[in-house]
Enzyme design. Structure first.
Site, PDB file in Angstrom:
ATOM      1  N   CYS A 159      10.691   4.131  10.433  1.00  0.00           N
ATOM      2  CA  CYS A 159      12.138   4.412  10.387  1.00  0.00           C
ATOM      3  C   CYS A 159      12.604   5.108   9.112  1.00  0.00           C
ATOM      4  O   CYS A 159      13.758   5.502   9.021  1.00  0.00           O
ATOM      5  CB  CYS A 159      12.923   3.118  10.590  1.00  0.00           C
ATOM      6  SG  CYS A 159      12.900   2.069   9.132  1.00  0.00           S
ATOM      7  N   ASP A 198      -6.070  -2.911 -12.684  1.00  0.00           N
ATOM      8  CA  ASP A 198      -5.627  -2.452 -11.358  1.00  0.00           C
ATOM      9  C   ASP A 198      -6.134  -3.420 -10.297  1.00  0.00           C
ATOM     10  O   ASP A 198      -7.079  -4.169 -10.523  1.00  0.00           O
ATOM     11  CB  ASP A 198      -6.151  -1.036 -11.096  1.00  0.00           C
ATOM     12  CG  ASP A 198      -5.409  -0.375  -9.937  1.00  0.00           C
ATOM     13  OD1 ASP A 198      -4.261  -0.775  -9.665  1.00  0.00           O
ATOM     14  OD2 ASP A 198      -5.981   0.544  -9.311  1.00  0.00           O
ATOM     15  N   GLU A 199      -5.505  -3.412  -9.135  1.00  0.00           N
ATOM     16  CA  GLU A 199      -5.884  -4.280  -8.005  1.00  0.00           C
ATOM     17  C   GLU A 199      -6.008  -5.730  -8.466  1.00  0.00           C
ATOM     18  O   GLU A 199      -6.950  -6.444  -8.095  1.00  0.00           O
ATOM     19  CB  GLU A 199      -7.211  -3.814  -7.376  1.00  0.00           C
ATOM     20  CG  GLU A 199      -7.205  -2.381  -6.872  1.00  0.00           C
ATOM     21  CD  GLU A 199      -6.406  -2.176  -5.584  1.00  0.00           C
ATOM     22  OE1 GLU A 199      -5.827  -3.165  -5.062  1.00  0.00           O
ATOM     23  OE2 GLU A 199      -6.343  -1.027  -5.129  1.00  0.00           O
ATOM     24  N   MET A 256       0.867  -1.182   0.000  1.00  0.00           N
ATOM     25  CA  MET A 256       0.000   0.000   0.000  1.00  0.00           C
ATOM     26  C   MET A 256       0.906   1.236   0.000  1.00  0.00           C
ATOM     27  O   MET A 256       1.977   1.202   0.605  1.00  0.00           O
ATOM     28  CB  MET A 256      -0.838   0.035   1.273  1.00  0.00           C
ATOM     29  CG  MET A 256      -1.637  -1.210   1.551  1.00  0.00           C
ATOM     30  SD  MET A 256      -3.245  -1.177   0.804  1.00  0.00           S
ATOM     31  CE  MET A 256      -3.913   0.336   1.435  1.00  0.00           C
ATOM     32  N   PHE A 257       0.477   2.287  -0.600  1.00  0.00           N
ATOM     33  CA  PHE A 257       1.198   3.573  -0.626  1.00  0.00           C
ATOM     34  C   PHE A 257       2.530   3.517  -1.373  1.00  0.00           C
ATOM     35  O   PHE A 257       3.377   4.380  -1.194  1.00  0.00           O
ATOM     36  CB  PHE A 257       1.455   4.108   0.795  1.00  0.00           C
ATOM     37  CG  PHE A 257       0.252   4.074   1.680  1.00  0.00           C
ATOM     38  CD1 PHE A 257      -0.782   4.984   1.505  1.00  0.00           C
ATOM     39  CD2 PHE A 257       0.125   3.118   2.676  1.00  0.00           C
ATOM     40  CE1 PHE A 257      -1.904   4.951   2.311  1.00  0.00           C
ATOM     41  CE2 PHE A 257      -0.994   3.071   3.484  1.00  0.00           C
ATOM     42  CZ  PHE A 257      -2.005   3.991   3.306  1.00  0.00           C
ATOM     43  N   SER A 258       2.727   2.486  -2.200  1.00  0.00           N
ATOM     44  CA  SER A 258       3.996   2.399  -2.936  1.00  0.00           C
ATOM     45  C   SER A 258       3.911   3.127  -4.272  1.00  0.00           C
ATOM     46  O   SER A 258       4.919   3.268  -4.964  1.00  0.00           O
ATOM     47  CB  SER A 258       4.367   0.933  -3.158  1.00  0.00           C
ATOM     48  OG  SER A 258       3.403   0.306  -3.986  1.00  0.00           O
TER      49      SER A 258
HETATM   50 ZN    ZN Z   1      11.190   0.573   9.281  1.00  0.00          ZN
END
Ligand code: ZN
Length: 211
Positions: A155, A95-96, A23-25
């Site tokens: 991170c 898509d998907e 997701m969000f890539s």
């Molecule tokens: Zn991380």
């Protein structure tokens, strides 16, 4: 950056491109970018998405950053073949694609075999980090595979996992933005271990009275 070959319908040489990631890539954005470039080249395009994915709009492929294009919602992989005129269509986008039944691999192969450029985008892993439905097979038969990465919200490294923030064990739960967060391998493992410990503690040990 992926640079496309030129579609040449006269020699029946199609191919399959897979754009995958968490997701969000940005995988839907990448699919739409390629579709737009094909449009600029005046190619005949058909865009599909599973009817299950009605998050934002019934007939548009919409990415999280609100890019959108008209698409045809279909209920299963075979339906795609009914909509594609293999004499005229040059590019098929899906898509998907992880939500489709396993017939999707054959459908993509058939389209590519008949000379169509097939571009599919989908989640390569589910929320548990397991390969998603037919994605491994599609990646195996594709000529080109692009793995897109998100950024780990913990991170800042490259993220490939879609960590689910709400308690549900269903594999198919449509991706609203606030239900998932992208994590790197390290942070995903850390969070999953924590969750498993919490789940273990939530099950009370059997007491003698229960017997
Ligand atoms: Zn991380």
């Amino acid at each position: 950056m992926f640079l496309e070959n030129k579609v040449n319908r006269s020699n029946n040489q199609g191919w399959i491109e897979v754009v995958c990631g968490s997701m969000f890539s940005g995988k839907t954005e990448e699919l739409l970018r390629r579709i737009r470039r094909a449009e600029f080249a005046h190619q005949k395009i058909e865009l599909f998405k599973p009817a299950i994915d009605v998050r934002y709009d019934e007939e548009e492929v919409v990415s999280h950053d609100a890019n959108s294009m008209n698409s045809t919602p279909v209920h299963n992989s075979a339906e795609i073949l009914l909509y594609v005129n293999i004499e005229t269509v040059e590019v098929v986008g899906i898509d998907e694609v992880q939500f489709f039944d396993e017939g999707i691999v054959d459908v993509c192969n058939q389209l590519a075999d008949s000379g169509i450029r097939v571009i599919v985008a989908g989640l390569d892993m589910d929320f548990l980090g397991k390969p998603f439905n037919s994605m491994p097979q599609l990646m195996a038969v594709a000529e080109y595979v692009t793995k897109a990465h998100a950024i780990c919200v913990k991170c800042g490294r490259q993220a490939q996992f879609s960590h689910r923030l709400v308690a549900s064990q269903k594999q198919v739960m449509l991706g609203e933005k606030d239900s998932y967060e992208p994590l790197c391998r390290h942070c995903f493992n850390e969070v999953r271990e924590l969750e498993e410990n919490v789940a273990r503690k939530a099950i009370p040990p059997a007491s003698p009275e229960d017997c």
